[in-house]
Design a protein around this motif. Structure first.
Motif, PDB file in Angstrom:
ATOM      1  N   MET A  66       5.295 -15.136   7.671  1.00 12.62           N
ATOM      2  CA  MET A  66       4.431 -15.894   8.745  1.00 12.62           C
ATOM      3  C   MET A  66       4.099 -14.767   9.650  1.00 12.62           C
ATOM      4  O   MET A  66       5.034 -14.032  10.012  1.00 12.62           O
ATOM      5  CB  MET A  66       5.236 -17.105   9.213  1.00 12.62           C
ATOM      6  CG  MET A  66       4.358 -17.735  10.386  1.00 12.62           C
ATOM      7  SD  MET A  66       5.085 -18.941  11.339  1.00 12.62           S
ATOM      8  CE  MET A  66       3.772 -19.766  12.258  1.00 12.62           C
ATOM      9  N   ARG A  67       2.962 -14.763   9.900  1.00 14.52           N
ATOM     10  CA  ARG A  67       2.330 -13.597  10.733  1.00 14.52           C
ATOM     11  C   ARG A  67       2.025 -14.368  12.275  1.00 14.52           C
ATOM     12  O   ARG A  67       1.690 -15.606  12.384  1.00 14.52           O
ATOM     13  CB  ARG A  67       0.973 -13.008  10.376  1.00 14.52           C
ATOM     14  CG  ARG A  67       1.272 -12.559   9.008  1.00 14.52           C
ATOM     15  CD  ARG A  67       2.262 -11.633   8.887  1.00 14.52           C
ATOM     16  NE  ARG A  67       2.143 -10.467  10.065  1.00 14.52           N
ATOM     17  CZ  ARG A  67       3.132  -9.408   9.781  1.00 14.52           C
ATOM     18  NH1 ARG A  67       4.130  -9.606   9.157  1.00 14.52           N
ATOM     19  NH2 ARG A  67       3.040  -8.513  10.774  1.00 14.52           N
ATOM     20  N   GLY A  68       2.410 -13.665  13.198  1.00 17.41           N
ATOM     21  CA  GLY A  68       2.100 -14.260  14.674  1.00 17.41           C
ATOM     22  C   GLY A  68       0.628 -14.452  15.088  1.00 17.41           C
ATOM     23  O   GLY A  68      -0.257 -13.713  14.137  1.00 17.41           O
ATOM     24  N   ASP A 314       5.837 -18.992  19.417  1.00 13.45           N
ATOM     25  CA  ASP A 314       4.986 -18.515  18.280  1.00 13.45           C
ATOM     26  C   ASP A 314       6.106 -18.072  17.395  1.00 13.45           C
ATOM     27  O   ASP A 314       6.717 -16.912  17.583  1.00 13.45           O
ATOM     28  CB  ASP A 314       3.941 -17.383  18.797  1.00 13.45           C
ATOM     29  CG  ASP A 314       2.901 -17.059  17.383  1.00 13.45           C
ATOM     30  OD1 ASP A 314       3.524 -17.352  16.246  1.00 13.45           O
ATOM     31  OD2 ASP A 314       2.065 -16.658  17.594  1.00 13.45           O
ATOM     32  N   PRO A 315       6.126 -18.732  16.056  1.00 15.50           N
ATOM     33  CA  PRO A 315       7.377 -18.185  15.398  1.00 15.50           C
ATOM     34  C   PRO A 315       7.166 -17.122  14.552  1.00 15.50           C
ATOM     35  O   PRO A 315       7.883 -16.559  13.592  1.00 15.50           O
ATOM     36  CB  PRO A 315       7.739 -19.531  14.520  1.00 15.50           C
ATOM     37  CG  PRO A 315       6.361 -20.195  14.452  1.00 15.50           C
ATOM     38  CD  PRO A 315       5.611 -19.773  15.653  1.00 15.50           C
ATOM     39  N   GLY A 316       6.016 -16.560  14.347  1.00 17.02           N
ATOM     40  CA  GLY A 316       5.425 -15.723  13.251  1.00 17.02           C
ATOM     41  C   GLY A 316       5.990 -14.445  13.753  1.00 17.02           C
ATOM     42  O   GLY A 316       6.508 -14.115  14.841  1.00 17.02           O
ATOM     43  N   VAL A 317       6.067 -13.392  12.420  1.00 14.65           N
ATOM     44  CA  VAL A 317       6.334 -12.029  12.977  1.00 14.65           C
ATOM     45  C   VAL A 317       5.481 -11.400  13.786  1.00 14.65           C
ATOM     46  O   VAL A 317       4.204 -11.515  13.581  1.00 14.65           O
ATOM     47  CB  VAL A 317       6.582 -11.081  11.539  1.00 14.65           C
ATOM     48  CG1 VAL A 317       6.646  -9.805  11.597  1.00 14.65           C
ATOM     49  CG2 VAL A 317       7.453 -11.739  10.568  1.00 14.65           C
ATOM     50  N   ASN A 318       6.005 -10.633  14.909  1.00 17.60           N
ATOM     51  CA  ASN A 318       5.247 -10.138  15.982  1.00 17.60           C
ATOM     52  C   ASN A 318       4.474 -10.983  16.944  1.00 17.60           C
ATOM     53  O   ASN A 318       3.725 -10.738  17.556  1.00 17.60           O
ATOM     54  CB  ASN A 318       4.124  -9.073  15.370  1.00 17.60           C
ATOM     55  CG  ASN A 318       4.967  -8.049  14.887  1.00 17.60           C
ATOM     56  OD1 ASN A 318       5.949  -7.385  14.992  1.00 17.60           O
ATOM     57  ND2 ASN A 318       4.342  -7.556  13.527  1.00 17.60           N
ATOM     58  N   GLY A 319       4.941 -12.493  16.816  1.00 18.41           N
ATOM     59  CA  GLY A 319       4.291 -13.329  17.955  1.00 18.41           C
ATOM     60  C   GLY A 319       4.731 -13.097  19.052  1.00 18.41           C
ATOM     61  O   GLY A 319       6.243 -12.610  19.229  1.00 18.41           O
TER      62      GLY A 319
END
Length: 468
Positions: A66-68, A314-319
């Motif tokens: 998942m992305r931020g 925001d749970p995304g990577v780099n969020g």
């Protein structure tokens, strides 16, 4: 020997890792026919102990992480859950979870989020590839960790804050729906690895463990002596309980392997909630205070907390901001953040604050304090199978003494009653005496003046007569 593993809905590899309707990772396995029997776990074999190291799965990753959110994710309002629970009042009393560590057994935590930076310890991972408890491809564990321990916004742009913002997170990445075995379609994580993660967290000195995952099984399967994973999970939560660690678990959500139990006659057991003597189980309620449609009832449900239309990190990577919706379902469509998965960490955060204020309480006493101070619903003994003893009340739970502790702790002094004799009253007899005395004094003065004047007049007339 069969071990319960994570179930996967049809098309899950095409969808986002967070399940739309439930917001939780459901553990499950082949279901056995339900049989009539007494509800409750059997006395399991104490010799079945899970390892204190975490099993690793070399499964290939079938879906990207998942992305931020790259857009503006600033949300100025405080979440309704935060306003209803009112836990910020505890922060004003310096109850912030300082010195406490929460074990988050989940999909990992993205430790790079600014509101979690410096808080997350890597407790290990079952993901052999790109492993580490400080990473989270699914996004699920990051939301959970944020509800527990997100720091306040240093810019003041948002009111969102975790229940225990000074607590640390020990993240154990024991599950993921994105890594799948080609031969068996099994995803990473099962009841055995959950037991392993609990043992690791206890050994690492956590004070609370949050498990926002559940293994939904038929009553028959949950009671099966041959399922070593279940037995190991039972012994792991007992191990935690006996060492003063409060284990908080989600009640489970309808969907996948989880069925909605009829009140008073459950057909589906939810693990680890099933081991109710050692686990504090949390159901979900909505903004109106009503039970969420998806929450799974059962006699093991203890309390409830907000679990619908939530705001989260925001749970995304780099969020780096907040989110009010996440990508869900097979096609990645947006949906609300909801589920008993996200109700449980509110209670874990509260347990942390209680542990900070009352460090000598046992796990049982912390759990009892939370249950006894909840907003009790109707039902026998103030509970029901849907929300247990009701929605948690942090202010009451953090009070000095709760009913179960009378006689065990010195109760606070009772406020003095404002009795009638405490209020100064007019003393009429005294007033009469005083007024009489004052009147007599005045009369004496007048009489003395009159007498003196009369003497002067007599002397004056005498002088006049003598001079003639």
């Amino acid at each position: 020997m069969m071990r319960s593993s994570y179930s996967r809905s049809r098309g899950a590899l095409r969808g986002f890792a967070l399940c739309a309707a439930v917001g939780t990772l459901a553990l499950g396995g082949p279901t056995a026919p339900a049989v009539a029997q007494t509800v409750g776990p059997p006395p399991l074999d104490p010799s079945r102990q899970a390892s204190h190291s975490l099993q690793s799965f070399p499964f290939p990753q079938k879906q990207g992480c998942m992305r931020g959110n790259t857009g503006n994710s600033v949300i100025e309002e405080k979440p309704w859950s935060q306003l209803v629970l009112g836990f910020e009042q505890a922060h004003d009393q310096n109850l912030t979870g300082r010195g406490q560590t929460v074990g988050v057994i989940d999909t990992g935590v993205n430790a790079t989020h600014p509101r979690l930076r410096g808080k997350v310890q890597n407790g290990g991972s079952s993901v052999a590839r790109d492993g580490g408890g400080d990473k989270d491809c699914d996004g699920h564990g990051t939301i959970v960790a944020g509800i527990i321990a997100a720091a306040p916004d240093p810019t003041g742009q948002t009111g969102y804050v975790g229940v225990a913002p000074d607590a640390s997170i020990l993240s154990i990445r024991q599950s993921s729906k994105l890594f799948v075995d080609d031969a068996t379609n099994q995803t990473i994580g099962n009841t055995e690895t959950m037991a392993q993660a609990i043992n690791i967290a206890v050994d690492r000195g956590v004070s609370v463990i949050n498990i926002s995952q559940s293994s939904c099984q038929s009553i028959a399967q949950a009671s099966n002596y041959s399922d070593s994973g279940n037995q190991e999970l039972h012994n792991a939560v007992k191990y935690a309980y006996e060492r003063g660690v409060v284990v908080v678990a989600a009640a489970g959500n309808v969907g996948e392997a989880c069925q909605k139990n009829p009140s008073g006659s459950p057909t589906t057991a939810v693990l680890p909630a099933w081991f109710d003597d050692y686990v504090l189980t949390v159901a979900s309620v909505n903004q109106a205070g009503a039970p969420s449609e998806f929450t799974v009832p059962g006699p093991w449900v203890d309390v409830a907390a907000p679990g619908e239309n939530l705001i989260a990190l925001d749970p995304g990577v780099n969020g780096n901001g907040l989110a009010s919706q996440i990508a869900t379902g097979d096609n990645g469509q947006m949906g609300p953040i909801q589920g008993t998965s996200f109700a449980a960490p509110y209670v874990s955060g509260l347990a942390v604050l209680i542990k900070q204020k009352f460090p000598d309480l046992t796990a049982e006493q912390v759990m009892d304090r939370i249950k006894e101070t909840a907003l009790h619903p109707g039902g026998i003994n103030g509970r029901n199978d849907i929300v247990g003893y009701g929605m948690v009340d942090p202010a009451a739970a953090l009070g000095d003494v709760v009913p179960a502790e009378w006689g065990k702790a010195v109760p606070p002094p009772k406020p003095k009653k404002l009795e009638a004799d405490v209020i100064p009253q007019k003393d009429f007899p005294a007033l009469i005496v005083a007024m009489g005395g004052a009147g007599a004094g005045i009369a004496a003065i007048i009489f003395t003046a009159f007498l003196a004047n009369a003497v002067r007049n007599v002397r004056a007339r005498a002088r006049e007569n003598s001079s003639r």
